[in-house]
Design an enzyme around this catalytic site. Structure first.
Site, PDB file in Angstrom:
ATOM      1  N   GLU A 290     -27.408 145.932 -16.472  1.00 30.50           N
ATOM      2  CA  GLU A 290     -27.876 144.548 -16.546  1.00 30.50           C
ATOM      3  C   GLU A 290     -26.708 143.576 -16.623  1.00 30.50           C
ATOM      4  OE1 GLU A 290     -31.214 141.614 -18.254  1.00 30.50           O
ATOM      5  OE2 GLU A 290     -31.418 143.771 -18.513  1.00 30.50           O
TER       6      GLU A 290
ATOM      7  N   HIS B 134     -31.796 158.068 -14.957  1.00 30.36           N
ATOM      8  CA  HIS B 134     -30.683 158.748 -15.603  1.00 30.36           C
ATOM      9  C   HIS B 134     -30.575 160.134 -14.992  1.00 30.36           C
ATOM     10  CE1 HIS B 134     -30.745 155.345 -18.240  1.00 30.36           C
ATOM     11  NE2 HIS B 134     -32.026 155.585 -18.502  1.00 30.36           N
TER      12      HIS B 134
ATOM     13  N   HIS C  40     -30.424 142.178  -1.908  1.00 29.46           N
ATOM     14  CA  HIS C  40     -31.027 140.927  -1.419  1.00 29.46           C
ATOM     15  C   HIS C  40     -30.467 139.775  -2.233  1.00 29.46           C
ATOM     16  CE1 HIS C  40     -34.004 137.860  -0.416  1.00 29.46           C
ATOM     17  NE2 HIS C  40     -34.241 137.734  -1.706  1.00 29.46           N
TER      18      HIS C  40
ATOM     19  N   GLY D   7     -31.272 135.969  -2.212  1.00 32.60           N
ATOM     20  CA  GLY D   7     -32.060 134.864  -1.684  1.00 32.60           C
ATOM     21  C   GLY D   7     -31.882 133.598  -2.497  1.00 32.60           C
TER      22      GLY D   7
END
Length: 143
Positions: free
Chosen positions: A66, A93, A110, A112
């Site tokens: 993250e 994992h 992607h 956008g």
């Protein structure tokens, strides 16, 4: 040579400084490289990042993923006009790690105007795949 997708105002020094006093710093994540279309970071496998069986905690892998996806997405937008937040993240994992350092690399699937999708692959010191993750980011207008 491809044009860099990241804004030139972002540097490794700046990203690592921005991470001070956050979970990223607390568990030892260090951003190590910004490429044309990727961002890399490392994380130690130590007492901060293992589960009770002394293996890399899946949650720590997700924090690395993250962190990489969020930073990468943020580096593609003008921070005066937009910011990026996570909408969804998943992780598979694949291999246990008991010590050393893992490295994550985020690459876009992607990019956008309203959403971004990034794939993050985490490998051990032998370059074996440990975890693969995908994060979807929302791109939000500040105004």
């Amino acid at each position: 040579m491809k044009e860099r997708m990241f804004l030139p105002t972002f540097t490794l020094e700046g990203i690592n400084a921005f991470s001070k006093n956050t979970m990223t710093e607390h568990i030892g994540i260090e951003f190590t490289e910004i490429g044309e279309d990727f961002v890399k970071a490392t994380m130690p496998v130590d007492s901060r990042t293992v589960q009770p069986f002394r293996m890399l905690h899946g949650g720590a892998s997700v924090v690395l993923a993250e962190s990489l996806g969020s930073v990468a997405a943020t580096m593609t937008v003008d921070p005066n006009e937009k910011y990026c937040v996570g909408l969804d993240i998943n992780a598979n994992h694949i291999k246990a790690v008991k010590n050393g350092i893992v490295e994550g690399i985020a690459r876009p699937l992607h990019v956008g105007k309203k959403t971004q999708v990034w794939e993050i692959k985490i490998t051990n010191e032998e370059k074996q795949l440990v975890c693969v993750s995908r994060i979807t980011m929302a791109v939000i207008d500040k105004k």
